[in-house]
Scaffold this active site. Structure first.
Site, PDB file in Angstrom:
ATOM      1  N   HIS A  52       0.836  -1.144  -0.186  1.00 37.34           N
ATOM      2  CA  HIS A  52      -0.009   0.024   0.011  1.00 37.34           C
ATOM      3  C   HIS A  52       0.983   1.384   0.025  1.00 37.34           C
ATOM      4  CE1 HIS A  52      -3.077  -2.921   1.855  1.00 37.34           C
ATOM      5  NE2 HIS A  52      -3.580  -2.357   0.944  1.00 37.34           N
ATOM      6  N   ASP A  55       2.446   1.647   3.136  1.00 36.21           N
ATOM      7  CA  ASP A  55       3.653   0.475   3.616  1.00 36.21           C
ATOM      8  C   ASP A  55       4.888   0.863   3.334  1.00 36.21           C
ATOM      9  OD1 ASP A  55       1.586  -1.572   4.474  1.00 36.21           O
ATOM     10  OD2 ASP A  55       1.259  -2.140   2.731  1.00 36.21           O
TER      11      ASP A  55
HETATM   12  C1  XLS Z   1      -7.989  -6.941   0.928  1.00 41.72           C
HETATM   13  C2  XLS Z   1      -6.908  -6.671  -0.213  1.00 41.72           C
HETATM   14  C3  XLS Z   1      -6.224  -5.300   0.114  1.00 41.72           C
HETATM   15  C4  XLS Z   1      -5.678  -5.068  -1.468  1.00 41.72           C
HETATM   16  C5  XLS Z   1      -4.760  -3.842  -1.511  1.00 41.72           C
HETATM   17  O1  XLS Z   1      -8.683  -7.750   0.883  1.00 41.72           O
HETATM   18  O2  XLS Z   1      -6.149  -7.634   0.158  1.00 41.72           O
HETATM   19  O3  XLS Z   1      -5.357  -5.245   0.916  1.00 41.72           O
HETATM   20  O4  XLS Z   1      -5.144  -5.829  -1.961  1.00 41.72           O
HETATM   21  O5  XLS Z   1      -5.499  -2.655  -1.126  1.00 41.72           O
END
Ligand code: XLS
Ligand code: MG
Length: 347
Positions: A52, A55
């Site tokens: 993200h 992150d």
């Molecule tokens: C939610 C997701 C999320 C996305 C990225 O289930 O895994 O984290 O993949 O934003």
């Protein structure tokens, strides 16, 4: 079809190594240091990181400080031999996104979401990642009367377009989920997301990431959802995991609930050349709350091991025999062939 020689590459996100906190209780183990998490990738046999925006670098830092931090993270990744598979704006934690990000009823908050979404693309560019994932966490409602759903969809498409316009090289991958955190999402399924890709200004740069648990939560089969996206040439990433029925999102180890469903997922990916254009196998899994700090990465290596073991099973199934049984409509026998394969029996 000949057995493919795809060499799969695997990824996960730093959020997949967690403290075990859930809506009912605080952390159950210490937070792992960021640098330690990045070191874990290669140790666990992974090739790529999913990020993200925050992150990589705290949200809303000024651009020079952002660039500096991104360069530091990139250096660590280069040193580890890792690449960044996806970048995604985390648009569901900031107080300004409490009523949704792109679909908020407040224009200033919608603008914040767009600005942050564009900045995420800039971070992606700096870190060398062209896959931009949009998980539309809060784009929906708790009550239907709160917003106009038609306007909501239009606003999502506008935001998607703004991201495509902002960076002419990235491609945007929508990740559908039917509910949680919202009661109902505006784009609940892969089919909805796929329809939206064709309404954007650049359908060739608009596709999907499919998460197994999200398909299951919609009452659909992940393998069929993936086949649908593969048909459209739009399956550009996956989040494999497992899910025990229509509950909260569990992110269990891949194959841990329904081995046959996981087998079918691997089958569809393998038979249709997933991974041959650089796509990675993402594992969006969570350790159980009861897990100790020392063992809090096993769910990742175990999920990868499950994928590879199921891949062996898929590759071991006699295709000519399958074709023959299909042709003769001997589905009882076909079923037993698959069950035997799953139980380690030749036929
Ligand atoms: C939610 C997701 C999320 C996305 C990225 O289930 O895994 O984290 O993949 O934003
Ligand atoms: Mg996901």
């Amino acid at each position: 079809m000949k057995p493919s020689q795809t060499t799969y590459r695997f990824s996960f996100g730093p959020w997949n190594i967690s403290t075990g906190a859930d809506p009912f209780g605080p952390a159950a183990r210490p937070e792992m240091e960021y640098a330690r998490k990045l070191k874990a990738y290669k140790e666990l046999g992974f090739d790529a990181v999913q990020f993200h925006d925050d992150d990589v670098v705290p949200a809303d830092l000024d651009w020079p400080s952002t660039q500096k931090r991104v360069a530091e993270v990139k250096k660590i990744l280069d040193g580890e031999g890792l690449f960044v598979e996806i970048i995604a704006p985390r648009l569901w934690e900031d107080p300004r996104t409490v009523d949704g990000a792109f679909t908020s009823n407040n224009p200033a908050d919608r603008q914040y979401a767009i600005d942050r979404a564009k900045r995420t693309a800039d971070i992606g560019r700096e870190i060398g990642c062209k896959n931009y994932v949009l998980w539309l966490a809060r784009e929906g409602t708790y009550i239907r009367e709160a917003k106009c759903a038609k306007t909501g969809v239009a606003r999502i498409v506008d935001a998607w377009n703004a991201i495509l316009e902002h960076d002419s090289e990235i491609r945007v991958l929508g990740e559908a989920k039917p509910n949680e955190p919202m009661d109902q999402a505006y784009l609940p399924t892969v089919g909805h997301m796929m329809a939206v890709t064709y309404k954007t200004i650049d359908p060739a740069r608009s596709g999907v990431l499919i998460e197994s648990a999200h398909s299951i939560l919609a009452g659909l089969d992940p393998a069929d959802d993936m086949a649908f996206a593969l048909y459209h040439g739009k399956l550009w990433s996956v989040h494999l995991n497992d899910q025990n029925g229509l509950k909260y999102d569990q992110d269990k180890v891949f194959g841990s609930v329904d081995l046959r469903r996981a087998f079918n997922t691997v089958w569809v990916l393998e038979k249709n050349g997933y991974g041959q254009n650089g796509e990675a196998v993402g594992l969006d899994v969570k350790a159980m709350r009861t897990t100790s700090f020392e063992e809090s990465m096993f769910h990742l290596s175990h999920s990868k091991a499950m994928f590879l073991r199921l891949l062996d099973v898929v590759r071991g199934v006699d295709e000519a025999r399958v074709e023959e049984l299909r042709k003769n409509r001997q589905y009882e026998q076909l079923e037993m062939l698959i069950l035997n394969a799953l139980m380690g029996k030749a036929s």
